[in-house]
Design a protein around this motif. Structure first.
Motif, PDB file in Angstrom:
ATOM      1  N   ASN A   3      -4.903  15.838   5.915  1.00  0.00           N
ATOM      2  CA  ASN A   3      -4.089  14.976   6.763  1.00  0.00           C
ATOM      3  C   ASN A   3      -4.901  14.673   8.020  1.00  0.00           C
ATOM      4  O   ASN A   3      -6.104  14.925   8.051  1.00  0.00           O
ATOM      5  N   ASP A   4      -4.259  14.142   9.041  1.00  0.00           N
ATOM      6  CA  ASP A   4      -4.990  13.734  10.242  1.00  0.00           C
ATOM      7  C   ASP A   4      -5.561  14.900  11.033  1.00  0.00           C
ATOM      8  O   ASP A   4      -6.436  14.708  11.879  1.00  0.00           O
TER       9      ASP A   4
ATOM     10  N   ASP B  61      -5.856  12.245  -2.933  1.00  0.00           N
ATOM     11  CA  ASP B  61      -6.488  10.925  -2.949  1.00  0.00           C
ATOM     12  C   ASP B  61      -7.530  10.795  -1.845  1.00  0.00           C
ATOM     13  O   ASP B  61      -8.358   9.883  -1.870  1.00  0.00           O
ATOM     14  N   ARG B  62      -7.509  11.710  -0.872  1.00  0.00           N
ATOM     15  CA  ARG B  62      -8.449  11.664   0.248  1.00  0.00           C
ATOM     16  C   ARG B  62      -9.698  12.514  -0.001  1.00  0.00           C
ATOM     17  O   ARG B  62     -10.595  12.519   0.824  1.00  0.00           O
TER      18      ARG B  62
ATOM     19  N   GLU C  72       0.835  -1.194   0.000  1.00  0.00           N
ATOM     20  CA  GLU C  72       0.000   0.000   0.000  1.00  0.00           C
ATOM     21  C   GLU C  72       0.874   1.249   0.000  1.00  0.00           C
ATOM     22  O   GLU C  72       1.718   1.446   0.859  1.00  0.00           O
ATOM     23  N   LYS C  73       0.621   2.111  -0.977  1.00  0.00           N
ATOM     24  CA  LYS C  73       1.378   3.337  -1.074  1.00  0.00           C
ATOM     25  C   LYS C  73       0.726   4.406  -0.203  1.00  0.00           C
ATOM     26  O   LYS C  73      -0.470   4.412   0.003  1.00  0.00           O
ATOM     27  N   GLU C  74       1.524   5.303   0.287  1.00  0.00           N
ATOM     28  CA  GLU C  74       1.001   6.398   1.101  1.00  0.00           C
ATOM     29  C   GLU C  74       0.112   7.297   0.247  1.00  0.00           C
ATOM     30  O   GLU C  74       0.494   7.714  -0.847  1.00  0.00           O
ATOM     31  N   LYS C  75      -1.099   7.600   0.762  1.00  0.00           N
ATOM     32  CA  LYS C  75      -2.045   8.413   0.006  1.00  0.00           C
ATOM     33  C   LYS C  75      -1.627   9.873   0.029  1.00  0.00           C
ATOM     34  O   LYS C  75      -1.222  10.406   1.050  1.00  0.00           O
ATOM     35  N   LYS C  76      -1.750  10.509  -1.137  1.00  0.00           N
ATOM     36  CA  LYS C  76      -1.557  11.936  -1.212  1.00  0.00           C
ATOM     37  C   LYS C  76      -2.836  12.623  -0.764  1.00  0.00           C
ATOM     38  O   LYS C  76      -3.897  12.009  -0.697  1.00  0.00           O
ATOM     39  N   TRP C  77      -2.765  13.935  -0.481  1.00  0.00           N
ATOM     40  CA  TRP C  77      -3.942  14.644   0.035  1.00  0.00           C
ATOM     41  C   TRP C  77      -5.085  14.602  -0.968  1.00  0.00           C
ATOM     42  O   TRP C  77      -6.256  14.498  -0.586  1.00  0.00           O
TER      43      TRP C  77
END
Length: 488
Positions: free
Chosen positions: A168-169, A117-118, A110-115
């Motif tokens: 982000n979070d 992609d959210r 799993e690749k880290e999601k870019k902003w």
């Protein structure tokens, strides 16, 4: 036989270490007590000998199965090493490749999601038709529906597109334009206009504390916070809605929502119970006060406070109750007007803005299946005083009550309702802030055959002031109203 077992062990260990298999030599040692096999000398270990591969795969990397079989081969070799010299060790069965290793190799990384992609995309469209059927309905004017009145019938009431998600979070984005707007003074509809553009900044990992900054709904009036997409009746009640233009303004609001309340707010929407969404259990903020898409005119901010809580009874019934309030100074627009035989341009009671203060209470018994929704507001706001020829702060009051019933069946959800509303107070956003009188009853039914489609049919008896132009007559009329909504 023992030589073959140890030879297999050599192959497996060599493959596991990545060493070439051709002419590979390996010294093995056995522990006197545990009888375990080791590749290095140590205390209590006896050398078994030096082993060289003479069978099996030629040069090159060993297959994955050989590597996976290393551990079973060690256990077999240990047992063989402890056997009596007069006994022959039984041949070791072939060890199947562990499924866990195969599954691990097949798992996608799993690749880290870019902003971006959210960010999600959704929206809705409302198409509305009004038909006058009695009284002076052709002369009716209502702030909530520009398709009411003479030579008006069908149009697009809403055309919304929402981009929202977590950057982000700790930061989320909400952006919503409307493509069915009509700017003031224009006779052309379906312009694009901004409705929401804000960021939520979270201060804790549980997301219970957040600051909302930008243009958004100000937390005054429960029905004002309820999205048009979820609202049952076609328009919001004037008593609450007259306090905020398009329910929105530019500001910053701090919200607190404990996890239990946030979960309930989400359930109310998911269950189709016409919830308002999560605007906090507590809210406190400041905003310009002149309405959405309008600049401040007096460098004096409004202050708003909000408190509500969604209770869940032992039988599963949801109930919500709370209060809202705001205070500030509002600058009304003025122009020359002729009333009672006099032509004049009203002056503001205070050039810095007229006192504008309200408090409201709400109670919602969610439709499970029977429901009741009610709000009431009192306060003071800018209003035209004809005798004094000025706009001054005057008392206001009003509210509504709505009863509804939710029926879920084979052909979707059916929700009949009845609503009564009243208001005595100014329409501060209209030129000269004329006094507004509203007495209205409405009955209708909403049918939602599927999540993507809603149909609303309603009958309205309206008695309201036409605040669009002097002499601000009181008009009485009846309407049939039809709305088709597409959710996506």
């Amino acid at each position: 036989m023992k030589k073959k077992v140890l030879s297999s062990l050599v192959c497996a260990m060599a493959a596991a270490t990545g060493a070439p298999l051709e002419a590979a030599e390996l010294d093995l040692y056995v522990d006197r007590k545990t009888k375990q096999i080791f590749a290095e000398p140590g205390p209590g270990r006896d050398k078994l000998g030096t082993f060289v591969q003479v069978e099996g795969p030629q040069a090159g990397a060993a297959p994955a199965s050989a590597t996976a079989a290393a551990a079973p081969a060690l256990q077999t070799a240990t047992a063989a090493g402890t056997a009596s010299s007069t006994e022959q060790a039984q041949p070791a069965p072939a060890a199947p490749a562990p499924q866990a290793a195969t599954q691990l190799a097949q798992m996608p990384v799993e690749k880290e999601k870019k902003w971006y992609d959210r960010i999600g995309l959704r929206g809705y469209i409302q198409m509305r038709y009004n038909q006058e059927i009695g009284g002076d309905a052709e002369d009716l004017q209502a702030p909530g529906d520009r398709f009411i009145g003479a030579d008006q019938s069908m149009g697009i009431r809403r055309a919304r597109l929402v981009l929202s998600g977590d950057i982000n979070d700790h930061v989320s984005l909400y952006f919503q334009p409307d493509f069915a707007s009509t700017p003031s003074g224009s006779s052309t509809s379906n312009f694009a206009q901004l409705r929401d553009a804000y960021a939520d900044i979270y201060f804790d990992d549980k997301r219970e504390y957040r600051l909302r900054v930008g243009q958004s709904k100000m937390p005054y009036g429960w029905e004002n916070l309820q999205s048009s997409q979820n609202r049952l009746s076609p328009d919001r009640a004037d008593a609450l809605n007259s306090g905020l233009r398009d329910e929105r303004d530019m500001g910053a609001v701090f919200y607190y929502t404990p996890q239990t309340a946030r979960k309930r707010f989400a359930e109310l929407t998911k269950l189709g119970l016409k919830g308002s969404g999560d605007y906090g259990v507590l809210g406190l903020g400041v905003y310009n006060g002149q309405g959405a898409n309008r600049a401040d005119r007096n460098d004096s901010l409004h202050v708003v406070a909000h408190a509500t809580y969604p209770f869940k009874l032992a039988n599963g019934q949801y109930v919500e109750a709370g209060v809202d309030a705001y205070s500030g100074r509002f600058v009304s627009s003025t122009s020359a007007v002729t009333l009672d035989g006099q032509t004049f341009t009203p002056q503001l009671e205070d050039a810095e803005g007229v006192r504008d203060q309200r408090v409201a209470a709400h109670f919602i018994w969610y439709p499970q299946p029977f429901g009741v929704q009610a709000e009431w507001t009192v306060g003071k706001g800018p209003q035209l005083d004809v005798e004094q020829q000025r706009i001054r702060s005057t008392t206001l009051k009003g509210g509504y009550i709505q009863a509804m019933y939710k029926l879920d069946g084979r052909y979707g959800s059916l929700m009949p309702y009845a609503k009564w509303q009243t208001y005595r107070g100014a329409s501060k956003f209209d030129t000269n802030a004329p006094r507004m009188r509203v007495d209205e009853t409405e009955a209708g039914v909403e049918w939602q055959p599927m999540e993507a489609l809603e149909v609303l049919f309603a009958y309205s008896h309206m008695r309201r002031t036409d605040v669009s132009a002097a002499p601000y007559p009181l008009v009485d009329g009846d309407l049939l109203r039809l709305q088709l909504q597409v959710n996506y």
